[in-house]
Design a protein around this motif. Sequence first.
Motif, PDB file in Angstrom:
ATOM      1  N   TYR A  52      15.076  45.445  40.872  1.00 46.12           N
ATOM      2  CA  TYR A  52      15.288  45.262  41.038  1.00 46.12           C
ATOM      3  C   TYR A  52      16.944  45.007  41.165  1.00 46.12           C
ATOM      4  O   TYR A  52      18.138  44.737  41.978  1.00 46.12           O
ATOM      5  N   HIS A  53      16.674  43.506  39.590  1.00 42.68           N
ATOM      6  CA  HIS A  53      17.949  43.651  39.261  1.00 42.68           C
ATOM      7  C   HIS A  53      18.918  44.504  38.433  1.00 42.68           C
ATOM      8  O   HIS A  53      18.356  44.812  37.535  1.00 42.68           O
ATOM      9  N   ARG A  54      19.692  45.156  39.652  1.00 42.14           N
ATOM     10  CA  ARG A  54      20.733  46.364  38.745  1.00 42.14           C
ATOM     11  C   ARG A  54      21.816  45.822  39.411  1.00 42.14           C
ATOM     12  O   ARG A  54      22.225  45.529  40.678  1.00 42.14           O
ATOM     13  N   ASP A  55      22.929  46.842  39.287  1.00 41.61           N
ATOM     14  CA  ASP A  55      24.462  47.245  39.547  1.00 41.61           C
ATOM     15  C   ASP A  55      23.671  48.218  40.502  1.00 41.61           C
ATOM     16  O   ASP A  55      23.833  49.639  40.494  1.00 41.61           O
ATOM     17  N   ASP A  56      24.726  48.092  41.850  1.00 41.69           N
ATOM     18  CA  ASP A  56      24.505  49.314  42.638  1.00 41.69           C
ATOM     19  C   ASP A  56      26.223  50.061  42.906  1.00 41.69           C
ATOM     20  O   ASP A  56      26.895  48.678  43.089  1.00 41.69           O
ATOM     21  N   ALA A  57      26.657  51.292  43.072  1.00 44.01           N
ATOM     22  CA  ALA A  57      28.356  50.966  43.008  1.00 44.01           C
ATOM     23  C   ALA A  57      28.150  50.667  44.889  1.00 44.01           C
ATOM     24  O   ALA A  57      29.439  50.543  44.605  1.00 44.01           O
ATOM     25  N   THR A  58      27.364  51.437  45.372  1.00 44.81           N
ATOM     26  CA  THR A  58      27.889  50.957  46.543  1.00 44.81           C
ATOM     27  C   THR A  58      28.469  49.362  46.395  1.00 44.81           C
ATOM     28  O   THR A  58      29.093  49.421  47.936  1.00 44.81           O
ATOM     29  N   VAL A  59      27.738  48.478  46.926  1.00 48.79           N
ATOM     30  CA  VAL A  59      27.487  46.806  46.699  1.00 48.79           C
ATOM     31  C   VAL A  59      28.272  46.466  46.109  1.00 48.79           C
ATOM     32  O   VAL A  59      29.532  45.584  46.461  1.00 48.79           O
ATOM     33  N   GLU A  60      29.105  47.040  44.422  1.00 46.23           N
ATOM     34  CA  GLU A  60      30.071  47.239  44.170  1.00 46.23           C
ATOM     35  C   GLU A  60      31.399  48.011  44.982  1.00 46.23           C
ATOM     36  O   GLU A  60      32.237  46.781  44.369  1.00 46.23           O
ATOM     37  N   ARG A  61      31.372  48.453  44.961  1.00 43.58           N
ATOM     38  CA  ARG A  61      32.838  48.812  46.221  1.00 43.58           C
ATOM     39  C   ARG A  61      32.930  47.785  47.097  1.00 43.58           C
ATOM     40  O   ARG A  61      33.717  47.097  47.600  1.00 43.58           O
ATOM     41  N   TYR A  62      31.768  48.049  48.358  1.00 43.55           N
ATOM     42  CA  TYR A  62      31.732  46.698  49.415  1.00 43.55           C
ATOM     43  C   TYR A  62      33.019  44.793  48.127  1.00 43.55           C
ATOM     44  O   TYR A  62      33.688  44.372  48.807  1.00 43.55           O
ATOM     45  N   ARG A  63      32.098  44.747  47.065  1.00 42.40           N
ATOM     46  CA  ARG A  63      32.466  43.651  46.449  1.00 42.40           C
ATOM     47  C   ARG A  63      34.286  43.432  46.513  1.00 42.40           C
ATOM     48  O   ARG A  63      35.328  43.154  46.569  1.00 42.40           O
ATOM     49  N   ARG A  64      34.572  45.005  45.419  1.00 41.51           N
ATOM     50  CA  ARG A  64      36.048  44.828  44.730  1.00 41.51           C
ATOM     51  C   ARG A  64      36.748  45.071  46.299  1.00 41.51           C
ATOM     52  O   ARG A  64      38.355  44.451  46.135  1.00 41.51           O
ATOM     53  N   ALA A  65      36.571  45.238  47.097  1.00 40.95           N
ATOM     54  CA  ALA A  65      37.054  45.685  48.467  1.00 40.95           C
ATOM     55  C   ALA A  65      37.582  44.224  48.968  1.00 40.95           C
ATOM     56  O   ALA A  65      38.190  43.330  49.475  1.00 40.95           O
ATOM     57  N   HIS A  66      36.561  43.645  49.010  1.00 46.59           N
ATOM     58  CA  HIS A  66      36.449  42.027  49.497  1.00 46.59           C
ATOM     59  C   HIS A  66      37.341  41.175  48.447  1.00 46.59           C
ATOM     60  O   HIS A  66      38.191  40.492  49.192  1.00 46.59           O
ATOM     61  N   ARG A  67      37.336  41.748  47.689  1.00 49.17           N
ATOM     62  CA  ARG A  67      37.828  40.759  46.370  1.00 49.17           C
ATOM     63  C   ARG A  67      39.528  41.714  45.782  1.00 49.17           C
ATOM     64  O   ARG A  67      40.626  40.391  46.274  1.00 49.17           O
ATOM     65  N   ASN A  68      39.550  42.208  46.635  1.00 46.98           N
ATOM     66  CA  ASN A  68      41.451  43.117  47.218  1.00 46.98           C
ATOM     67  C   ASN A  68      41.712  42.533  48.060  1.00 46.98           C
ATOM     68  O   ASN A  68      42.558  42.068  48.000  1.00 46.98           O
ATOM     69  N   ASP A  69      40.824  42.759  49.005  1.00 48.52           N
ATOM     70  CA  ASP A  69      41.794  41.621  50.208  1.00 48.52           C
ATOM     71  C   ASP A  69      42.207  40.419  50.379  1.00 48.52           C
ATOM     72  O   ASP A  69      43.442  39.933  51.075  1.00 48.52           O
ATOM     73  N   MET A  70      41.244  39.483  49.661  1.00 50.80           N
ATOM     74  CA  MET A  70      41.327  38.113  49.869  1.00 50.80           C
ATOM     75  C   MET A  70      43.079  37.811  48.528  1.00 50.80           C
ATOM     76  O   MET A  70      43.817  37.266  48.837  1.00 50.80           O
ATOM     77  N   GLU A  71      42.395  39.038  47.478  1.00 51.43           N
ATOM     78  CA  GLU A  71      44.534  38.735  46.278  1.00 51.43           C
ATOM     79  C   GLU A  71      45.291  39.458  46.998  1.00 51.43           C
ATOM     80  O   GLU A  71      46.525  38.511  46.895  1.00 51.43           O
ATOM     81  N   ASN A  72      45.219  39.650  48.310  1.00 53.92           N
ATOM     82  CA  ASN A  72      46.448  40.130  48.950  1.00 53.92           C
ATOM     83  C   ASN A  72      46.732  39.269  50.886  1.00 53.92           C
ATOM     84  O   ASN A  72      47.412  39.491  50.435  1.00 53.92           O
ATOM     85  N   ILE A  73      45.903  38.879  51.307  1.00 50.67           N
ATOM     86  CA  ILE A  73      46.103  38.497  52.800  1.00 50.67           C
ATOM     87  C   ILE A  73      46.006  36.969  52.370  1.00 50.67           C
ATOM     88  O   ILE A  73      47.383  37.035  52.367  1.00 50.67           O
ATOM     89  N   PHE A  74      45.709  36.133  52.017  1.00 51.25           N
ATOM     90  CA  PHE A  74      46.286  35.101  51.191  1.00 51.25           C
ATOM     91  C   PHE A  74      47.452  34.777  50.660  1.00 51.25           C
ATOM     92  O   PHE A  74      48.423  34.143  51.266  1.00 51.25           O
ATOM     93  N   PRO A  75      48.203  35.741  49.747  1.00 51.09           N
ATOM     94  CA  PRO A  75      49.505  35.299  49.710  1.00 51.09           C
ATOM     95  C   PRO A  75      50.231  36.081  50.542  1.00 51.09           C
ATOM     96  O   PRO A  75      51.594  35.053  51.130  1.00 51.09           O
ATOM     97  N   PHE A  76      50.392  36.942  51.483  1.00 49.90           N
ATOM     98  CA  PHE A  76      50.579  37.123  52.490  1.00 49.90           C
ATOM     99  C   PHE A  76      50.829  36.081  53.642  1.00 49.90           C
ATOM    100  O   PHE A  76      51.345  35.843  54.257  1.00 49.90           O
ATOM    101  N   LEU A  77      49.207  35.522  54.195  1.00 52.48           N
ATOM    102  CA  LEU A  77      49.318  34.491  54.820  1.00 52.48           C
ATOM    103  C   LEU A  77      50.501  33.335  54.426  1.00 52.48           C
ATOM    104  O   LEU A  77      51.419  32.867  55.208  1.00 52.48           O
ATOM    105  N   PHE A  78      50.334  32.925  53.293  1.00 51.93           N
ATOM    106  CA  PHE A  78      51.489  31.800  53.005  1.00 51.93           C
ATOM    107  C   PHE A  78      52.672  32.683  52.968  1.00 51.93           C
ATOM    108  O   PHE A  78      53.277  31.716  53.497  1.00 51.93           O
TER     109      PHE A  78
END
Length: 146
Positions: A52-78
């Motif tokens: 079960y140790h593998r990459d999954d496209a859906t999981v990676e999509r959620y991870r990238r969306a989360h990371r993208n939000d962090m990279e954009n929301i925190f500077p906006f808050l500042f």
Amino acid sequence: MQNKYENNPKKFWQTINLLLHPDKATTPEPTTSNQSAFANPEDAMRHGGLQYHRDDATVERYRRAHRNDMENIFPFLFLGAIYSLLGPNLLLARIHFLVFFIFRIVHTVAYLFALRAPIRSVAYSIAQLPCFSMALQILTAVINYC
């Protein structure tokens, strides 16, 4: 009766953005469990074995969306915090915060559901306009202060 956020829209929109952030932080876990795909061997061993140790496209999509939000929301808050200290026009501040909030949601939804390509990039571009506007106003205030 007056709305308690009427005089400080920054706090309201920052709270909404922060409420979005923890939600996406927890979404990869259920997605990972449902897909039987785990990013590291320790989790895979705990849930059935190394197969079960593998990459999954859906999981990676959620991870990238989360990371993208962090990279954009925190500077906006500042930027929003500094911009609010300048005492801007309340209507203009509300427009800045609302535009960013709405188009970040559109961007995240487009990312998670793999919507057509121009939707995500247009939403990103529009969400960046308030950031550029606030940064420009902050720089103008600093230059005028000096």
